[in-house]
Write a protein that holds these residues in place. Structure first.
Motif, PDB file in Angstrom:
ATOM      1  N   VAL A 103       0.838  -1.202   0.000  1.00  0.00           N
ATOM      2  CA  VAL A 103       0.000   0.000   0.000  1.00  0.00           C
ATOM      3  C   VAL A 103       0.872   1.251   0.000  1.00  0.00           C
ATOM      4  CG1 VAL A 103      -1.870  -1.182   1.232  1.00  0.00           C
ATOM      5  CG2 VAL A 103      -0.179   0.109   2.538  1.00  0.00           C
ATOM      6  N   ARG A 104       0.264   2.369  -0.417  1.00  0.00           N
ATOM      7  CA  ARG A 104       0.872   3.697  -0.256  1.00  0.00           C
ATOM      8  C   ARG A 104       0.179   4.295   0.957  1.00  0.00           C
ATOM      9  NH1 ARG A 104       5.336   5.314  -2.034  1.00  0.00           N
ATOM     10  NH2 ARG A 104       4.665   7.404  -2.534  1.00  0.00           N
TER      11      ARG A 104
ATOM     12  N   GLN B  78      -4.357   4.358   3.809  1.00  0.00           N
ATOM     13  CA  GLN B  78      -3.673   3.377   2.968  1.00  0.00           C
ATOM     14  C   GLN B  78      -4.445   3.238   1.659  1.00  0.00           C
ATOM     15  OE1 GLN B  78      -3.971  -0.042   5.557  1.00  0.00           O
ATOM     16  NE2 GLN B  78      -1.958   0.327   6.454  1.00  0.00           N
ATOM     17  N   THR B  79      -3.714   3.295   0.539  1.00  0.00           N
ATOM     18  CA  THR B  79      -4.347   3.111  -0.758  1.00  0.00           C
ATOM     19  C   THR B  79      -3.619   2.010  -1.524  1.00  0.00           C
ATOM     20  OG1 THR B  79      -2.975   4.851  -1.739  1.00  0.00           O
ATOM     21  CG2 THR B  79      -5.142   5.513  -0.946  1.00  0.00           C
TER      22      THR B  79
ATOM     23  N   LYS C 130      -8.306   1.069  -4.014  1.00  0.00           N
ATOM     24  CA  LYS C 130      -9.051   1.005  -2.755  1.00  0.00           C
ATOM     25  C   LYS C 130      -8.387   1.910  -1.720  1.00  0.00           C
ATOM     26  CE  LYS C 130      -9.983  -3.858  -3.605  1.00  0.00           C
ATOM     27  NZ  LYS C 130      -9.631  -5.202  -3.192  1.00  0.00           N
ATOM     28  N   THR C 131      -9.161   2.314  -0.711  1.00  0.00           N
ATOM     29  CA  THR C 131      -8.631   3.150   0.366  1.00  0.00           C
ATOM     30  C   THR C 131      -9.214   2.689   1.697  1.00  0.00           C
ATOM     31  OG1 THR C 131      -8.491   5.077  -1.083  1.00  0.00           O
ATOM     32  CG2 THR C 131      -8.478   5.511   1.274  1.00  0.00           C
ATOM     33  N   THR C 132      -8.362   2.599   2.706  1.00  0.00           N
ATOM     34  CA  THR C 132      -8.820   2.361   4.069  1.00  0.00           C
ATOM     35  C   THR C 132      -8.211   3.433   4.964  1.00  0.00           C
ATOM     36  OG1 THR C 132      -9.059   0.755   5.869  1.00  0.00           O
ATOM     37  CG2 THR C 132      -6.978   0.721   4.671  1.00  0.00           C
TER      38      THR C 132
ATOM     39  N   CYS D  59     -10.857   1.573  12.464  1.00  0.00           N
ATOM     40  CA  CYS D  59     -10.438   1.095  11.146  1.00  0.00           C
ATOM     41  C   CYS D  59     -11.661   1.101  10.241  1.00  0.00           C
ATOM     42  CB  CYS D  59      -9.890  -0.328  11.248  1.00  0.00           C
ATOM     43  SG  CYS D  59      -8.638  -0.555  12.534  1.00  0.00           S
ATOM     44  N   VAL D  60     -11.588   1.839   9.124  1.00  0.00           N
ATOM     45  CA  VAL D  60     -12.749   2.009   8.252  1.00  0.00           C
ATOM     46  C   VAL D  60     -12.405   1.587   6.827  1.00  0.00           C
ATOM     47  CG1 VAL D  60     -14.442   3.663   7.351  1.00  0.00           C
ATOM     48  CG2 VAL D  60     -13.498   3.980   9.663  1.00  0.00           C
TER      49      VAL D  60
END
Length: 134
Positions: free
Chosen positions: A82-83, A97-98, A102-104, A119-120
């Protein structure tokens, strides 16, 4: 600043984490280990302003070193590449985090001397609570 997060933390509760891990795409084995693990988390800041966040479990130790608002490459506990960018917003440490479109978001804040990590991923929310380790 991040001083309120500095120290050693021990996870005391975890709610809905398996659903969150499913949402980010973690496999069955990774989810089983994550649900059994009770990570301790150490957060420190060095003289150059780099922040280190080290999570230790019986299965794995992961450490990231970063400066606020600077994107970097991270390999997560479930081996996602992830980035990641961490920033401080309204006293909360926000980790974004991407990967693969996707992104979280992992949002950490101090409440009543506990660190709450929310955490979403999409509409799935997990809450992990940490207490200072004496």
């Amino acid at each position: 600043m991040v001083e309120q997060f500095v120290g050693k933390w021990k996870m005391t509760s975890s709610d809905n984490f398996d659903e969150y891990m499913k949402a980010v795409g973690a496999g069955f084995a990774s989810r089983q280990m994550a649900n059994l693990a009770k990570p301790s988390l150490s957060i420190a800041v060095n003289e150059q302003g780099f922040i280190s966040m080290k999570a230790v479990t019986t299965f794995k130790t992961l450490e990231i070193k970063f400066k606020l608002d600077e994107e970097f490459d991270e390999t997560t506990a479930d081996d996602r590449k992830v980035r990641t960018t961490l920033s401080l917003e309204d006293g909360k440490l926000i980790q974004k985090q991407t990967w693969e479109g996707k992104t979280t978001i992992i949002e950490r804040e101090i409440q009543d001397s506990k660190m709450i990590a929310k955490c979403v991923m999409d509409d799935v929310v997990a809450i992990r609570t940490y207490e200072k380790d004496a």
